[in-house]
Motif scaffolding. Structure first.
Motif, PDB file in Angstrom:
ATOM      1  N   TYR A   1       0.820  -1.207   0.000  1.00  0.00           N
ATOM      2  CA  TYR A   1       0.000   0.000   0.000  1.00  0.00           C
ATOM      3  C   TYR A   1       0.855   1.259   0.000  1.00  0.00           C
ATOM      4  CZ  TYR A   1      -4.040  -2.903   1.273  1.00  0.00           C
ATOM      5  OH  TYR A   1      -5.043  -3.829   1.277  1.00  0.00           O
ATOM      6  N   GLY A   2       2.067   1.158   0.566  1.00  0.00           N
ATOM      7  CA  GLY A   2       2.879   2.367   0.692  1.00  0.00           C
ATOM      8  C   GLY A   2       2.325   3.263   1.781  1.00  0.00           C
ATOM      9  N   TYR A   3       2.890   4.459   1.861  1.00  0.00           N
ATOM     10  CA  TYR A   3       2.482   5.394   2.916  1.00  0.00           C
ATOM     11  C   TYR A   3       1.429   6.352   2.381  1.00  0.00           C
ATOM     12  CZ  TYR A   3       2.529   9.234   6.218  1.00  0.00           C
ATOM     13  OH  TYR A   3       2.149  10.198   7.103  1.00  0.00           O
ATOM     14  N   ALA A   4       0.378   6.533   3.175  1.00  0.00           N
ATOM     15  CA  ALA A   4      -0.648   7.523   2.837  1.00  0.00           C
ATOM     16  C   ALA A   4      -0.992   8.288   4.109  1.00  0.00           C
ATOM     17  CB  ALA A   4      -1.890   6.855   2.274  1.00  0.00           C
ATOM     18  N   ALA A   5      -0.850   9.596   4.089  1.00  0.00           N
ATOM     19  CA  ALA A   5      -1.106  10.408   5.281  1.00  0.00           C
ATOM     20  C   ALA A   5      -2.545  10.258   5.740  1.00  0.00           C
ATOM     21  CB  ALA A   5      -0.773  11.870   5.002  1.00  0.00           C
ATOM     22  N   THR A   6      -3.465  10.271   4.797  1.00  0.00           N
ATOM     23  CA  THR A   6      -4.881  10.121   5.133  1.00  0.00           C
ATOM     24  C   THR A   6      -5.552   9.258   4.065  1.00  0.00           C
ATOM     25  OG1 THR A   6      -5.454  12.146   3.923  1.00  0.00           O
ATOM     26  CG2 THR A   6      -5.024  12.354   6.304  1.00  0.00           C
ATOM     27  N   LEU A   7      -6.606   8.606   4.472  1.00  0.00           N
ATOM     28  CA  LEU A   7      -7.407   7.802   3.559  1.00  0.00           C
ATOM     29  C   LEU A   7      -8.853   8.233   3.683  1.00  0.00           C
ATOM     30  CD1 LEU A   7      -5.999   4.238   4.324  1.00  0.00           C
ATOM     31  CD2 LEU A   7      -5.434   5.653   2.356  1.00  0.00           C
ATOM     32  N   ASP A   8      -9.558   8.261   2.550  1.00  0.00           N
ATOM     33  CA  ASP A   8     -10.987   8.551   2.640  1.00  0.00           C
ATOM     34  C   ASP A   8     -11.735   7.251   2.926  1.00  0.00           C
ATOM     35  OD1 ASP A   8     -11.338   7.132   0.224  1.00  0.00           O
ATOM     36  OD2 ASP A   8     -11.202   8.951  -0.977  1.00  0.00           O
ATOM     37  N   ALA A   9     -13.032   7.358   3.163  1.00  0.00           N
ATOM     38  CA  ALA A   9     -13.820   6.197   3.549  1.00  0.00           C
ATOM     39  C   ALA A   9     -13.795   5.113   2.472  1.00  0.00           C
ATOM     40  CB  ALA A   9     -15.260   6.619   3.837  1.00  0.00           C
ATOM     41  N   HIS A  10     -13.826   5.514   1.207  1.00  0.00           N
ATOM     42  CA  HIS A  10     -13.811   4.531   0.122  1.00  0.00           C
ATOM     43  C   HIS A  10     -12.499   3.761   0.108  1.00  0.00           C
ATOM     44  CE1 HIS A  10     -14.508   2.673  -3.771  1.00  0.00           C
ATOM     45  NE2 HIS A  10     -13.326   3.111  -4.163  1.00  0.00           N
ATOM     46  N   GLN A  11     -11.369   4.452   0.282  1.00  0.00           N
ATOM     47  CA  GLN A  11     -10.072   3.786   0.291  1.00  0.00           C
ATOM     48  C   GLN A  11      -9.942   2.837   1.482  1.00  0.00           C
ATOM     49  OE1 GLN A  11      -7.919   7.515   0.234  1.00  0.00           O
ATOM     50  NE2 GLN A  11      -7.109   7.091  -1.811  1.00  0.00           N
ATOM     51  N   MET A  12     -10.404   3.287   2.654  1.00  0.00           N
ATOM     52  CA  MET A  12     -10.371   2.419   3.827  1.00  0.00           C
ATOM     53  C   MET A  12     -11.223   1.170   3.611  1.00  0.00           C
ATOM     54  SD  MET A  12     -10.522   5.118   7.013  1.00  0.00           S
ATOM     55  CE  MET A  12     -10.717   3.770   8.187  1.00  0.00           C
ATOM     56  N   GLN A  13     -12.401   1.354   3.038  1.00  0.00           N
ATOM     57  CA  GLN A  13     -13.297   0.221   2.785  1.00  0.00           C
ATOM     58  C   GLN A  13     -12.641  -0.776   1.838  1.00  0.00           C
ATOM     59  OE1 GLN A  13     -16.904   0.036   3.992  1.00  0.00           O
ATOM     60  NE2 GLN A  13     -16.150  -2.045   3.648  1.00  0.00           N
ATOM     61  N   GLN A  14     -11.968  -0.276   0.811  1.00  0.00           N
ATOM     62  CA  GLN A  14     -11.325  -1.149  -0.156  1.00  0.00           C
ATOM     63  C   GLN A  14     -10.206  -1.971   0.496  1.00  0.00           C
ATOM     64  OE1 GLN A  14      -9.635   0.896  -3.515  1.00  0.00           O
ATOM     65  NE2 GLN A  14      -9.345  -0.985  -4.688  1.00  0.00           N
ATOM     66  N   ARG A  15      -9.400  -1.313   1.310  1.00  0.00           N
ATOM     67  CA  ARG A  15      -8.312  -2.026   1.972  1.00  0.00           C
ATOM     68  C   ARG A  15      -8.845  -3.057   2.967  1.00  0.00           C
ATOM     69  NH1 ARG A  15      -3.208   2.106   2.885  1.00  0.00           N
ATOM     70  NH2 ARG A  15      -3.136   2.873   0.732  1.00  0.00           N
ATOM     71  N   MET A  16      -9.880  -2.695   3.679  1.00  0.00           N
ATOM     72  CA  MET A  16     -10.472  -3.632   4.619  1.00  0.00           C
ATOM     73  C   MET A  16     -11.030  -4.851   3.892  1.00  0.00           C
ATOM     74  SD  MET A  16     -12.363  -1.013   7.194  1.00  0.00           S
ATOM     75  CE  MET A  16     -13.695  -2.172   7.327  1.00  0.00           C
ATOM     76  N   ALA A  17     -11.611  -4.650   2.724  1.00  0.00           N
ATOM     77  CA  ALA A  17     -12.147  -5.772   1.946  1.00  0.00           C
ATOM     78  C   ALA A  17     -11.021  -6.704   1.511  1.00  0.00           C
ATOM     79  CB  ALA A  17     -12.909  -5.249   0.735  1.00  0.00           C
ATOM     80  N   GLU A  18      -9.884  -6.138   1.138  1.00  0.00           N
ATOM     81  CA  GLU A  18      -8.742  -6.956   0.728  1.00  0.00           C
ATOM     82  C   GLU A  18      -8.199  -7.760   1.903  1.00  0.00           C
ATOM     83  OE1 GLU A  18      -6.067  -4.123  -0.925  1.00  0.00           O
ATOM     84  OE2 GLU A  18      -7.161  -3.942  -2.820  1.00  0.00           O
ATOM     85  N   ILE A  19      -8.123  -7.133   3.069  1.00  0.00           N
ATOM     86  CA  ILE A  19      -7.624  -7.832   4.257  1.00  0.00           C
ATOM     87  C   ILE A  19      -8.605  -8.920   4.678  1.00  0.00           C
ATOM     88  CG2 ILE A  19      -7.091  -7.569   6.712  1.00  0.00           C
ATOM     89  CD1 ILE A  19      -5.976  -4.779   6.003  1.00  0.00           C
ATOM     90  N   ARG A  20      -9.886  -8.615   4.595  1.00  0.00           N
ATOM     91  CA  ARG A  20     -10.906  -9.609   4.932  1.00  0.00           C
ATOM     92  C   ARG A  20     -10.784 -10.826   4.012  1.00  0.00           C
ATOM     93  NH1 ARG A  20     -16.170 -10.002   7.179  1.00  0.00           N
ATOM     94  NH2 ARG A  20     -17.500 -11.433   6.003  1.00  0.00           N
ATOM     95  N   ALA A  21     -10.608 -10.581   2.723  1.00  0.00           N
ATOM     96  CA  ALA A  21     -10.465 -11.691   1.778  1.00  0.00           C
ATOM     97  C   ALA A  21      -9.193 -12.487   2.051  1.00  0.00           C
ATOM     98  CB  ALA A  21     -10.447 -11.153   0.346  1.00  0.00           C
ATOM     99  N   LEU A  22      -8.116 -11.797   2.424  1.00  0.00           N
ATOM    100  CA  LEU A  22      -6.853 -12.474   2.725  1.00  0.00           C
ATOM    101  C   LEU A  22      -7.028 -13.420   3.908  1.00  0.00           C
ATOM    102  CD1 LEU A  22      -3.790 -12.513   1.988  1.00  0.00           C
ATOM    103  CD2 LEU A  22      -3.470 -10.865   3.838  1.00  0.00           C
ATOM    104  N   ARG A  23      -7.727 -12.973   4.925  1.00  0.00           N
ATOM    105  CA  ARG A  23      -7.957 -13.826   6.099  1.00  0.00           C
ATOM    106  C   ARG A  23      -8.678 -15.109   5.711  1.00  0.00           C
ATOM    107  NH1 ARG A  23      -9.944  -8.598   9.617  1.00  0.00           N
ATOM    108  NH2 ARG A  23      -7.881  -8.018  10.415  1.00  0.00           N
ATOM    109  N   ARG A  24      -9.671 -15.002   4.856  1.00  0.00           N
ATOM    110  CA  ARG A  24     -10.462 -16.171   4.476  1.00  0.00           C
ATOM    111  C   ARG A  24      -9.757 -17.015   3.420  1.00  0.00           C
ATOM    112  NH1 ARG A  24     -12.834 -12.550   6.921  1.00  0.00           N
ATOM    113  NH2 ARG A  24     -14.697 -12.881   8.200  1.00  0.00           N
ATOM    114  N   ASN A  25      -8.713 -16.459   2.839  1.00  0.00           N
ATOM    115  CA  ASN A  25      -7.887 -17.253   1.937  1.00  0.00           C
ATOM    116  C   ASN A  25      -6.975 -18.186   2.730  1.00  0.00           C
ATOM    117  OD1 ASN A  25      -6.732 -17.913  -0.714  1.00  0.00           O
ATOM    118  ND2 ASN A  25      -4.907 -16.871   0.061  1.00  0.00           N
TER     119      ASN A  25
END
Length: 344
Positions: free
Chosen positions: A163-187
């Motif tokens: 992901y690299g460094y991001a000072a701030t994330l908007d709600a859409h970006q946070m949601q997208q990253r959370m979805a990727e992490i959620r999928a990784l856990r179930r993988n």
């Protein structure tokens, strides 16, 4: 001065424990903080340490499970000394199979939190020693779960590094990253294990995203925003929701103590209205004990400073300090004073 600040902090913790049970975000955690993935609101978790030579040059972390010949120190890592091993993780069904629980993940993280104090192979060996109390087939299933969890941690570190460094994330970006992490856990883990290990974390993460979306939605009036935030909080698991409410009570109490510092009767009435008669009485008693302690501690510290200025050294100095403690403290108070002196 540093000792006084630490004693004040200890008092706040004691006060919070009276009416909140424990001052933690999730209920039922052991004494040592083990939930390394759930950070402050809105932050993206950093597991990059797992992508830095995770198995000491010998492949993926899961290969450490079952490795023979790992020397485990007799003493626990310093950060775990005096803490309690998580309980409730050795749950099995009627067939003797492992039932995945949040407590099993807490057991893993309890030891893994000491990474850096001991090597990863040593910490994995400690987890295996704990799991050895299980009977088959639960033991083999728990070891397989540990293997998957370790490799998941490595994969998570690599994902977050991408992901690299991001000072701030908007709600859409946070949601997208959370979805990727959620999928990784179930993988890496089956659905029941992923749900048991991460359901609370994922509910909290989703609440954080929703909070950010609501707070940045300029189309909402102040009243609509407060109503939306209330609805979002109601979607949290009951234990998390209750913990947040108790934490707010404590925050409100600290504000009331400041505002009503010169009006003890008003503060007493505030306590009774907010916490009830019994909790209010306990708070008042604890505060009285803390005030008495602070008076003694300040007087003791002043005399200790005078003693130090005399330049006494060696056994004579230790004997003089011990005698001074005996004059001011007894029992548990003396032990507390010794501990605080060690932090000066």
């Amino acid at each position: 001065m540093r000792g006084l600040l630490r004693s004040a902090t200890m008092a706040l913790i004691a006060l919070a424990a009276i009416f909140a049970g424990t001052v933690i975000y999730l209920s039922g955690k052991p004494a040592h903080p083990v939930d390394t993935e759930s950070d402050a609101a809105g932050e993206i978790r950093d597991e990059s340490e797992w992508s830095e030579n995770p198995a000491e040059g010998d492949g993926v972390p899961s290969e450490l499970v079952g490795r023979a010949g790992v020397a485990v120190p007799e003493d626990l890592p310093a950060s775990l000394e005096g803490t309690s091993l998580p309980g409730g993780w050795a749950e099995t069904d009627s067939n003797g199979s492992l039932v995945p629980t949040p407590e099993l993940r807490q057991l893993f993280e309890y030891y893994l939190s000491a990474l850096g104090e001991e090597t990863l192979p040593q910490l994995v060996a400690r987890i295996e020693q704990a799991l050895a109390r299980l009977q088959e087939p639960a033991r083999s299933e728990a070891l397989a779960t540990l293997e998957n969890y370790l490799d998941y941690k490595l994969a998570l570190g690599e994902l977050e590094a991408s992901y690299g460094y991001a000072a701030t994330l908007d709600a859409h970006q946070m949601q997208q990253r959370m979805a990727e992490i959620r999928a990784l856990r179930r993988n890496w883990m089956d659905a029941p294990t992923a749900e048991a290990f991460f359901a609370s974390d994922e509910a909290i993460d989703q609440f954080q995203v929703e909070q950010l979306r609501i707070r940045t939605d300029q189309s909402l009036s102040e009243m609509e925003r407060e109503q939306a935030l209330t609805r979002a909080e109601e979607a949290l698991p009951p234990a998390v929701r209750e913990a947040r409410r108790e934490t707010r009570k404590f925050t409100d109490y600290q504000q009331a103590r400041t505002e009503l510092a010169n009006d003890p009767q008003a503060l007493s009435a505030w306590r009774k209205e907010r916490f009830g008669e019994e909790a209010a009485r306990q708070l008042e008693e604890e505060e009285a004990r803390q005030r008495a302690w602070e008076v003694k501690w300040q007087a003791y510290s002043a005399e200790l400073a005078e003693l130090e200025r005399l330049g006494i050294a060696g056994p004579e100095r230790e004997a003089a300090i011990d005698a001074l403690r005996e004059d001011y403290f007894e029992g548990a108070e003396k032990l507390r004073a010794e501990a605080l002196d060690s932090l000066r």
